[in-house]
Design an enzyme around this catalytic site. Structure first.
Site, PDB file in Angstrom:
ATOM      1  N   SER A 116     107.654 -35.020  32.036  1.00 24.24           N
ATOM      2  CA  SER A 116     108.945 -34.624  31.480  1.00 24.24           C
ATOM      3  C   SER A 116     109.761 -32.916  31.728  1.00 24.24           C
ATOM      4  CB  SER A 116     109.395 -35.416  31.352  1.00 24.24           C
ATOM      5  OG  SER A 116     111.420 -34.983  31.100  1.00 24.24           O
ATOM      6  N   GLU A 234     108.493 -33.442  40.774  1.00 25.32           N
ATOM      7  CA  GLU A 234     109.146 -34.099  40.511  1.00 25.32           C
ATOM      8  C   GLU A 234     110.923 -33.785  39.404  1.00 25.32           C
ATOM      9  OE1 GLU A 234     110.256 -36.040  37.710  1.00 25.32           O
ATOM     10  OE2 GLU A 234     108.903 -34.323  36.316  1.00 25.32           O
ATOM     11  N   HIS A 302     109.160 -39.856  37.198  1.00 28.09           N
ATOM     12  CA  HIS A 302     110.006 -40.547  35.712  1.00 28.09           C
ATOM     13  C   HIS A 302     110.833 -41.801  35.979  1.00 28.09           C
ATOM     14  CE1 HIS A 302     111.402 -37.059  34.261  1.00 28.09           C
ATOM     15  NE2 HIS A 302     111.801 -37.195  33.348  1.00 28.09           N
TER      16      HIS A 302
END
Length: 326
Positions: A116, A234, A302
């Protein structure tokens, strides 16, 4: 740039948990206990950085830059520490990049793992030192009671075994708020990878969270797309089709994007509301991607579970089959 591959983890090794963005207070006690048990079962000792408690948060929700940097430096300098895991993500890990001692990091190579917002550190450290880093589970991820087996198995292959992973899709996945009720989970049968553009390619892995990676554009902390690069991206549920498209386009404008030989896209969260049909429309209308193999709906991003992906490692893509090598 000479690539540095950190040593694998072995039983008895110590890992250090740090908080480059948010601290540990967001992690419930039950999750902490599960994480502690998991690391113990792996034979790993866990220590925590000095400033991971959130006791000195500033207005951005993080400890001061100097505290977070100090914890990173201490973790790399400590000869007893063999791997560094981040507690969780956040929004401002990129603040730390100008303040890191890259000579110290290069002289003390070790596993650095998170995902992330940690994408900024993973790629920045790799760009500045050649040290292979790992887009993989946080410390907090280890606190997931159910649905963690795939994540754990794939992390062990990359960080504790031989570093070679002939990847298979997970059987099921989840996008629920697992930390609210560990006993009540919602899992979805995995339909497998979306082989958007068939083909074969092999090259060096860079990437991670798309929005965070884009923060590195125009800086020395963005790894160059060297000849034969495999780009992994992503995005969060806050990124819908339009947002994803514009973030991706920013990468396509880079002068060295011509060196990218394949694109691997992580699973979209339900909140993004991006279907395979919509994604194919976006990708098929970009001339820069016309001849590139593209694999999507891969187990990173995620949702859970997660692969552990070596930034600076090698990916091989052959007609929808993905292999990772650290």
């Amino acid at each position: 740039m000479q690539k540095i591959i950190p040593a694998k983890l072995a039983k008895g090794d110590e890992i250090r948990v740090i908080a480059p963005a948010r601290g540990i207070k967001i992690i419930g006690q039950d999750s902490r206990e599960i994480a502690a048990k998991r690391f113990a079962e792996l034979g790993l000792k866990v220590s925590f950085s000095k400033h991971m408690t959130d006791d000195n948060w500033d207005m951005t929700g993080s400890s001061p830059i100097e505290d977070r940097v100090a914890d990173i430096h201490e973790a790399f300098a400590d000869k007893n520490v063999k791997a560094i895991f981040t507690i969780i993500g956040g929004a401002n890990s990129n603040q730390l990049l100008p303040y890191l001692d890259y000579d110290l990091i290069k002289a003390n190579p070790k596993i650095f793992c998170g995902f992330s917002d940690i994408t900024a550190l993973l790629n920045g450290i790799y760009a500045m030192t050649g040290l292979e880093t790992y887009s993989g589970p946080h410390y907090s991820s280890f606190g997931m009671k159910l649905g963690f087996d795939y994540t754990l198995e794939n992390m062990r292959k990359m960080l504790m075994l031989d570093g070679v992973n002939e990847v298979e899709p997970s059987a099921e996945w989840s996008d629920d708020m697992w930390f609210i009720d560990q006993e009540k989970r919602e899992f979805v049968k995995n339909e497998g990878y979306w082989n958007i553009h068939n083909g074969s390619a092999e090259g060096v892995i860079v990437g991670g969270n798309l929005g965070t990676f884009d923060l590195l554009l125009g800086t020395k902390y963005r790894p160059a797309f060297v000849k034969d690069t495999i780009l992994f991206v992503e995005d969060t549920e806050g990124s819908n089709l339009v947002e994803f498209e514009r973030n991706l386009q920013a990468l396509l404008y880079q002068p060295d994007f011509e060196n990218v030989k394949a694109l691997v896209i992580g699973r979209f969260q339900k909140g993004s509301q991006i279907s395979r049909e919509q994604l194919e429309f976006i990708l098929n209308n970009k001339r820069e991607l016309k001849n590139l193999p593209i694999l999507a709906n891969v187990d990173f991003g995620h949702s859970t579970p997660l692969l552990t992906i070596p930034v600076g490692g090698t990916a091989s893509l052959k007609n929808g089959k993905l292999t990772l090598k650290a």
